[in-house]
Motif scaffolding. Structure first.
Motif, mmCIF file in Angstrom:
data_model
loop_
_atom_site.group_PDB
_atom_site.id
_atom_site.type_symbol
_atom_site.label_atom_id
_atom_site.label_comp_id
_atom_site.label_asym_id
_atom_site.label_seq_id
_atom_site.Cartn_x
_atom_site.Cartn_y
_atom_site.Cartn_z
ATOM 1 N N ALA A 1 -15.457 -23.705 -25.635
ATOM 2 C CA ALA A 1 -16.730 -23.783 -24.917
ATOM 3 C C ALA A 1 -17.359 -25.166 -25.075
ATOM 4 O O ALA A 1 -17.875 -25.753 -24.113
ATOM 5 N N ALA A 2 -17.325 -25.697 -26.305
ATOM 6 C CA ALA A 2 -17.888 -27.022 -26.538
ATOM 7 C C ALA A 2 -17.086 -28.097 -25.814
ATOM 8 O O ALA A 2 -17.653 -29.035 -25.235
ATOM 9 N N ALA A 3 -15.756 -27.976 -25.835
ATOM 10 C CA ALA A 3 -14.911 -28.962 -25.163
ATOM 11 C C ALA A 3 -15.136 -28.930 -23.656
ATOM 12 O O ALA A 3 -15.180 -29.978 -22.996
ATOM 13 N N LEU A 4 -15.266 -27.730 -23.094
ATOM 14 C CA LEU A 4 -15.493 -27.588 -21.655
ATOM 15 C C LEU A 4 -16.829 -28.192 -21.251
ATOM 16 O O LEU A 4 -16.921 -28.942 -20.272
ATOM 17 N N ALA A 5 -17.882 -27.888 -22.008
ATOM 18 C CA ALA A 5 -19.195 -28.440 -21.694
ATOM 19 C C ALA A 5 -19.197 -29.959 -21.828
ATOM 20 O O ALA A 5 -19.804 -30.672 -21.017
ATOM 21 N N GLN A 6 -18.507 -30.460 -22.846
ATOM 22 C CA GLN A 6 -18.431 -31.897 -23.053
ATOM 23 C C GLN A 6 -17.703 -32.580 -21.898
ATOM 24 O O GLN A 6 -18.127 -33.640 -21.419
ATOM 25 N N ARG B 1 -12.067 -34.457 -34.204
ATOM 26 C CA ARG B 1 -12.089 -35.763 -33.535
ATOM 27 C C ARG B 1 -12.364 -35.629 -32.044
ATOM 28 O O ARG B 1 -13.108 -36.431 -31.459
ATOM 29 N N ILE B 2 -11.753 -34.620 -31.387
ATOM 30 C CA ILE B 2 -11.946 -34.452 -29.948
ATOM 31 C C ILE B 2 -13.419 -34.206 -29.624
ATOM 32 O O ILE B 2 -13.967 -34.795 -28.679
#
Length: 691
Positions: free
Chosen positions: A458-463, A579-580
């Protein structure tokens, strides 16, 4: 240096679209075997050329009667993300066979179109003219996985576009689910380019193939069978028959849709025979007891309309595919070298081919993975997690479309637990979790694993998208799953992780990393929505846990597999998301210490997953190779994968679980053709993020 296009592959993709339409060659030469479904079951295509009165094979084995039809000499085989190209020679003629599958993930309309182009080009290479014709057929076992199923066949026409179709007599869409299940509903379509002179027929394979091998032509009728006409309906095929020596013998009743073209006199100028193959599943998936049509037909498009449109756009799509391939291979090579490019090429179609796209009644995308060669689970969170880098690069909307069914299920009232589900069903039936205890018990659930996965994604998608709508839509779930992780704590209890083949493990240090990053990811989500106090609270918990983790896991020259197991070690692939996401929870020296340990522990075919066994997971291996961000470290860990690609004894679509000393798959059947290989794109994703 090895050309990644022409290097050996454990298996070669031919026509790969989704878990049902997924056909491969499992031998180095296309004439050494029949093409098969990813499961290894025949989905036959026969290809022949007739040159100056003599028949040759360029695809498949001998004709059904065992007539001696010699193979053309295969001179080349190139594989790119969207194409597979073979070259053959015989009697002064070169034949080029090209499979093009324009599944551009950036364009879901094209990606979801179940159409592949097949081009046969011939030219003289000895300076002399030759009389040439070409033939290709598709067996009914493309449409009926069960032997002895009755089939019907016919033709559809739209203007100048004509297609042969075949399918089961009794259509029962979505009547069963499973792992190694072939489709036995819907219709296979084959067609040749409008205005191209060609002959076509449906009938007995032996009669059609022998006719072409002897004469270079096929009968002009659709009930071809030696002795008497083929009745309608008829058996599609009778399945395998092994003699006492275990040698495959093919029975007479084996029917095909066949096309042939007489080129006439062929000189050095190439002449082409253009075809396509398509599949209409009628219904693609069941989503909580609602049947959904394939994405391409969601608005009522017809199968012949699909074929007609595919022909109208062929030239542009094939040119686009060639340019796309060149650019992506160049990117992969710059990012990780030739070995990495080899992996990326083979992973591309396999990743897409392990999913199916539909639209919900409100038009929202739903994209379902299948756990091929595992248990057939559908929409599995710990498949979405490793495959996410592929979709974060190519189309984040498809990552959201994978997460949406899990979120809708968890919000719908049926899911009773405070952590994320594992799956939403067994392909192609998305009617609720089937893994472990399902909805009934907590037996064999993956609480840490799936909750951490969903928060991180979810965080990666929003980012990536800078769009909070999906996060807001399901906000109660992110709160609930973060609360579960916080209350469960830094030290996981005895439970499964995604590597469930290794069994339950308490105090799993790598799973703890996932929980830490997952709590931090929730802090980022809170920050995006202006929930400042909640954001700082969870980021503080993540930082506190990150400070404690090294003390719990330290084992001198490395960090342990489990906090309580001295002398153990494991790949810490979950650390890469620190890191991502830019959390900065862990100091760089942790990754550097781990990397130094990994380099000492590599086997011929790669770094073992952990200290328990000599096997590895390809997706996690590539993630681990990226931990330090140092190119030399990545090169060192990826180098043994070239040995495995060269030597892998099982000729199956790219396995992600294999022995690091023998190269063999693990267990009976092993993992193959799984979409998790999309995770190998993580290196390219990281490099693109650096700009």
């Amino acid at each position: 240096m090895t050309d990644p296009r022409s290097a050996r592959a454990p298996a070669t993709p031919l026509v790969v679209h989704d878990p049902f339409m997924s056909v491969w060659s499992h031998t180095d030469e296309l004439t050494q075997s029949w093409p098969t479904h990813w499961t290894g079951k025949n989905q036959s295509m026969s290809g022949m050329a007739h040159i100056d009165g003599k028949g040759y094979r360029f695809m498949g084995l001998v004709t059904r009667s065992g007539r001696d039809v010699p193979a053309m000499r295969q001179t080349a085989r190139d594989v790119t993300p969207l194409r597979t190209i073979y070259r053959f020679e015989a009697d002064g003629v070169e034949l080029t066979l090209t499979f093009t599958t324009p599944t551009f993930p950036e364009d879901v309309e094209l990606m979801a179109r179940p159409v592949s182009y097949i081009d046969i080009e011939v030219a003289s290479i000895d300076g002399k003219p030759h009389e040439v014709s070409a033939y290709i057929d598709w067996s009914t076992n493309w449409a009926t996985g069960n032997p002895e199923t009755d089939v019907i066949w016919g033709r559809h026409r739209a203007g100048k576009t004509e297609a042969l179709f075949v399918g089961a007599r009794e259509q029962t869409p979505l009547h069963r689910s499973g792992d190694e299940v072939q489709i036995d509903w819907g219709y296979l379509y084959t067609s040749t380019e409008p205005d191209m002179a060609a002959d076509s027929a449906f009938g007995d394979a032996r009669t059609l193939r022998d006719s072409f091998a002897l004469t270079g032509t096929i009968p002009a009728r659709d009930d071809v069978r030696e002795g008497k006409p083929l009745p309608m309906p008829t058996h599609g095929h009778r399945g395998l028959n092994l003699n006492q020596s275990g040698i495959h013998q093919e029975r007479p009743a084996y029917n095909v849709a066949a096309w042939s073209r007489a080129f006439g006199s062929v000189d050095k100028e190439k002449q082409a025979f253009r075809l396509l193959v398509a599949y209409d599943q009628v219904f693609a998936l069941e989503y909580f007891n609602r049947r959904l049509r394939p994405f391409w037909s969601r608005n009522g498009a017809s199968a012949i309309g699909l074929v007609e449109r595919a022909w109208a756009e062929r030239e542009a799509l094939c040119a686009r595919a060639a340019a796309y391939d060149d650019e992506l291979i160049a990117q992969l090579t710059r990012s990780g070298g030739e070995t990495y490019a080899r992996v990326g090429i083979l992973a591309f179609r396999q990743c897409l081919g392990g999913h199916a796209l539909v639209a919900d009644l409100d038009g929202k995308l739903l994209y379902f993975s299948k756990e091929n060669s595992s248990n057939g689970c559908l929409g599995t969170v710990d498949l979405t997690y490793p495959g996410a880098p592929f979709f974060l690069i190519h189309n984040p909307a498809l990552l959201e479309a994978q997460m949406r069914p899990i979120c809708a299920y968890a919000m719908g009232g049926r899911w009773p637990f405070p952590y994320a589900p594992h799956d939403v069903g067994q392909f192609p039936l998305a009617n609720g979790q089937v893994y472990g205890g399902g909805e009934l018990t907590e037996h064999n659930q993956m609480p840490y694993e799936e909750s951490g996965n969903m928060l991180i994604l979810a965080a990666a998608l929003a980012q990536k998208t800078d769009d909070d709508r999906f996060i807001r839509e399901f906000w109660p779930l992110w709160e609930k799953w973060a609360k579960y992780l916080v209350e469960a704590g830094i030290d996981p209890e005895n439970q499964l992780c995604t590597d469930d083949f290794a069994g339950h493990l308490p105090h799993n240090a790598n799973l703890s990393l996932k929980a830490i990053v997952g709590v931090g990811a929730y802090g980022l989500l809170c920050r995006r929505l202006g929930k400042t106090d909640e954001a700082e609270e969870h980021l503080a918990i993540a930082r506190d846990w990150a400070l404690k983790w090294p003390g719990l896991a330290d084992d001198g020259d490395a960090f342990r597999l489990a906090f309580d197991k001295a002398g153990s070690w494991s790949q810490k692939y979950n650390l890469i998301w620190d890191r991502i996401l830019g959390l900065g929870l862990f100091p760089d020296e942790i990754a550097r210490k781990e990397m130094a340990s990994y380099k000492r522990r590599q086997d011929r075919y790669g770094l073992p997953l952990d200290s328990r066994e000599h096997y590895t997971k390809l997706d996690w291996l590539v993630w681990t190779a990226c931990l330090t961000g140092d190119q030399a470290d990545f090169d060192a860990l990826i180098a043994p994968v070239a040995n495995w690609l060269d030597d892998a004894p099982e000729r199956v679509p790219l396995s992600d679980w294999f022995d690091t000393q023998t190269g063999k798959q693990i267990g009976i059947g092993g993992f193959r053709s799984r979409p998790v290989v999309g995770g190998t794109f993580i290196k390219l994703m990281l490099d693109q993020a650096k700009g």
